[in-house]
Design a protein around this motif. Structure first.
Motif, PDB file in Angstrom:
ATOM      1  N   TYR A 116       0.832  -1.205   0.000  1.00 51.05           N
ATOM      2  CA  TYR A 116       0.000   0.000   0.000  1.00 51.05           C
ATOM      3  C   TYR A 116       0.867   1.256   0.000  1.00 51.05           C
TER       4      TYR A 116
ATOM      5  N   TYR B  40       2.052   1.699  -3.431  1.00 55.96           N
ATOM      6  CA  TYR B  40       0.935   2.128  -4.282  1.00 55.96           C
ATOM      7  C   TYR B  40       0.709   3.635  -4.156  1.00 55.96           C
TER       8      TYR B  40
ATOM      9  N   CYS C 209       1.361   5.783  -7.376  1.00 55.90           N
ATOM     10  CA  CYS C 209       0.099   6.168  -8.036  1.00 55.90           C
ATOM     11  C   CYS C 209      -0.450   7.509  -7.551  1.00 55.90           C
TER      12      CYS C 209
ATOM     13  N   SER D 272      -3.176  -3.945  -6.023  1.00 50.43           N
ATOM     14  CA  SER D 272      -2.295  -2.774  -5.902  1.00 50.43           C
ATOM     15  C   SER D 272      -1.242  -2.776  -6.991  1.00 50.43           C
ATOM     16  N   TYR D 273      -0.674  -3.955  -7.269  1.00 53.69           N
ATOM     17  CA  TYR D 273       0.376  -4.024  -8.291  1.00 53.69           C
ATOM     18  C   TYR D 273      -0.188  -3.849  -9.703  1.00 53.69           C
TER      19      TYR D 273
ATOM     20  N   TYR E 228      -2.492  -1.638 -10.422  1.00 48.66           N
ATOM     21  CA  TYR E 228      -2.510  -0.174 -10.542  1.00 48.66           C
ATOM     22  C   TYR E 228      -1.091   0.385 -10.665  1.00 48.66           C
ATOM     23  N   ILE E 229      -0.151  -0.213  -9.903  1.00 49.81           N
ATOM     24  CA  ILE E 229       1.243   0.248  -9.964  1.00 49.81           C
ATOM     25  C   ILE E 229       1.822   0.042 -11.368  1.00 49.81           C
TER      26      ILE E 229
END
Length: 315
Positions: free
Chosen positions: A120, A123, A127, A217-218, A220-221
């Motif tokens: 997180y 992230y 992001c 999360s990854y 989005y990363i």
């Protein structure tokens, strides 16, 4: 109606790794070396993060907590391995076995949650960089860590208390190097369906939910990284989370192999070997992976060493 008389076992024989006698001392010193390197490596990270002001950031704060968790995990597991290697098995009390199982689950669950919290952090940093300082303040960091500890301690306590209420009438032999859930339940003559249900819920809370959170999360990363126009920029950003991603793959990969892959036809030796990956190898590899791939940790270590050498020779 006659009440069934159940003879409850009080002692448990841990068979350990059952290595050939000819290489007993070699295996013993190998695990002793692993124990020492793991403790020293993780203590080094905790020390660097504590004393170096440049490392007083959420990412390294969480890394120091992961190192603490690794130290506690190997201290729960490795002394028993060393003992069983030398003695070709040991006898422990049933309460000690349950206690070891409790702390093993706590530290393994804590590792899952810490890896999620670290994800997180990455992230938000990648992001939402403009909001990073606002979102990842140290009050929130401490709240996350305390929540991870309290959640684990309470959830695992409920499961452990339920297990302790079962009737254990034997056999009193565990073909493993530590007290894991399946070997313990094999000693029980009670219906363990309720325990298995609790274990499934616990796995969902401590393992499955964190795992899927990391995956999302990854996603989005990675999307954010691909939107960076320059190749150099992509590499620099990805390098900030590559160590974490490597640790996640090793840790969750070994857990999936042990607990989710069907055990039919799988020998006990293979199960023990796979268990070594997340109980011994991962705590050993974590500080190595983060130290080798992290410029900030290297610079902090070099700075502290130079300061010590300078103060020593200036006397």
């Amino acid at each position: 109606m006659e009440e069934k008389n159940v003879s409850r076992i009080t002692k448990i024989h841990l068979l350990g790794l059952q290595t050939p006698h000819s290489i007993t001392f070699l295996i013993f010193f190998l695990f002793l070396l692993i124990y020492c390197v793991t403790i020293c490596g993780n203590l080094l990270i905790i020390t660097l993060v504590s004393y170096s002001k440049s490392l007083h950031t959420p990412m390294y704060f969480f890394l120091s907590q992961l190192s603490l968790s690794d130290i506690l995990l190997v201290t729960d597991i490795l002394p028993n391995i060393l003992h069983t290697v030398l003695m070709k098995g040991i006898t422990i009390s049933f309460s000690d076995c349950i206690t070891q199982f409790y702390f093993f689950c706590v530290f393994e669950g804590l590792e899952c949650l810490l890896l999620t919290v670290m994800c997180y952090d990455r992230y938000v940093a990648i992001c939402k960089p403009l909001h990073y300082t606002l979102l990842m303040n140290f009050q929130l960091c401490w709240l996350m860590i305390i929540t991870c500890w309290v959640l684990n301690l309470l959830v695992i306590l409920i499961l452990t208390l339920t297990i302790s209420q079962l009737d254990f009438c034997g056999p009193d032999i565990i073909n493993h190097f530590f007290c894991d859930l399946d070997p313990i339940l094999q000693l029980s003559c009670s219906d363990a369906a309720y325990v298995l249900l609790e274990a499934a819920l616990m796995t969902g809370i401590n393992v499955a939910i964190p795992f899927f959170t990391i995956i999302i999360s990854y996603v989005y990363i990675i999307i954010t990284i691909f939107n960076i126009p320059s190749i150099t920029g992509r590499q620099n950003v990805f390098s900030t989370c590559s160590s974490h991603l490597t640790v996640v793959c090793i840790y969750y990969g070994s857990i999936v192999c042990v607990y989710l892959v069907p055990h039919r036809g799988q020998s006990g030796d293979i199960t023990k070997f796979l268990s070594l990956l997340y109980t011994v190898v991962t705590p050993l590899m974590n500080p190595i992976i983060y130290s080798l791939r992290n410029k900030d940790l290297k610079e902090a270590a070099a700075k502290i060493i130079n300061q010590r050498l300078h103060s020593h020779f200036s006397k």
